[in-house]
Design an enzyme around this catalytic site. Sequence first.
Site, mmCIF file in Angstrom:
data_model
loop_
_atom_site.group_PDB
_atom_site.id
_atom_site.type_symbol
_atom_site.label_atom_id
_atom_site.label_comp_id
_atom_site.label_asym_id
_atom_site.label_seq_id
_atom_site.Cartn_x
_atom_site.Cartn_y
_atom_site.Cartn_z
ATOM 1 N N HIS A 109 0.810 -1.224 0.000
ATOM 2 C CA HIS A 109 0.000 0.000 0.000
ATOM 3 C C HIS A 109 0.843 1.275 0.000
ATOM 4 C CE1 HIS A 109 0.740 -0.764 4.287
ATOM 5 N NE2 HIS A 109 0.574 0.532 4.480
ATOM 6 N N LYS A 113 5.721 5.713 -0.989
ATOM 7 C CA LYS A 113 6.469 6.559 -0.038
ATOM 8 C C LYS A 113 7.963 6.575 -0.342
ATOM 9 C CE LYS A 113 3.449 6.895 3.933
ATOM 10 N NZ LYS A 113 3.199 6.473 5.317
ATOM 11 N N HIS A 162 -6.115 3.579 -0.698
ATOM 12 C CA HIS A 162 -6.086 3.216 0.721
ATOM 13 C C HIS A 162 -6.254 4.404 1.666
ATOM 14 C CE1 HIS A 162 -1.692 4.015 0.289
ATOM 15 N NE2 HIS A 162 -1.683 4.202 1.599
ATOM 16 N N ASP A 191 -5.602 -0.751 8.767
ATOM 17 C CA ASP A 191 -4.499 0.216 8.892
ATOM 18 C C ASP A 191 -4.660 1.035 10.178
ATOM 19 O OD1 ASP A 191 -2.171 1.471 7.958
ATOM 20 O OD2 ASP A 191 -3.320 3.081 7.015
#
Length: 246
Positions: A109, A113, A162, A191
Amino acid sequence: MSPITGKDTVASLQARLEQTERQAHARQRQLERYAADLREVFKQERARAQELRRSYMATVRALSNAVEARDAYTGKHAERVAAYGMELARCCGLAVEDSPQIEFGFLLHDVGKVAVPDAILFKSGSLTEEEYSLVRKHPVIGVEILRDVDFLGEGKLVVRHHHERWDGRGYPDRLAGDAIPLAARVFAVADALDALTTDRPYRPASSFADARAEVMRGAGSQFDPVVTAAFRQIPDTTFQALRESL
Ligand SMILES: [Fe+2]
């Protein structure tokens, strides 16, 4: 074989019957050999498919670990979220047994990043508007990174969506309600559960009971109320056991 006539004797008829039976037996043996061959081919294909699936999973985990290695603090977050998410997905009727793609999406997910600099990702103070807008790009960057990886299938929808919210105030597409893929709605709850039950520099971890209460407060606003209703049915001990198994 010639047609039977009045001239055929009992002996010749007997011989012809035996010949017919021999031919029938030979055909049956041949069919049995074909069936055995087919079974063997299916077995080998199944073994190959399982091997391929294991390889895909190992590759996805390696990529997920590479992303997580940057952040010692959240260690194993993706693995925990994937485990919680798979449990919840099963309770929400998602066909997770037949397809590993949803689990791939859970694990990957936050792959986007990698494009967010450490100075922003690990900044202890609050982010500027510009920094925050960069962080908010990570779902789209993630999907871009994975664009040509066909075997991820609908897992890529988890990566993109997400951070959507049930009330439409999430990102990147501000989708609301059922327009958000179900796997992404499931992920959002898993999460949040992991975020709340993990120590952070600015606050200690909550208990599962407190985290559950916090998640339930977001039902109908941040989270899909149907998913949170399923979440409420799963005992704390199930999540604790999943956490300890990693
Ligand atoms: Fe994220």
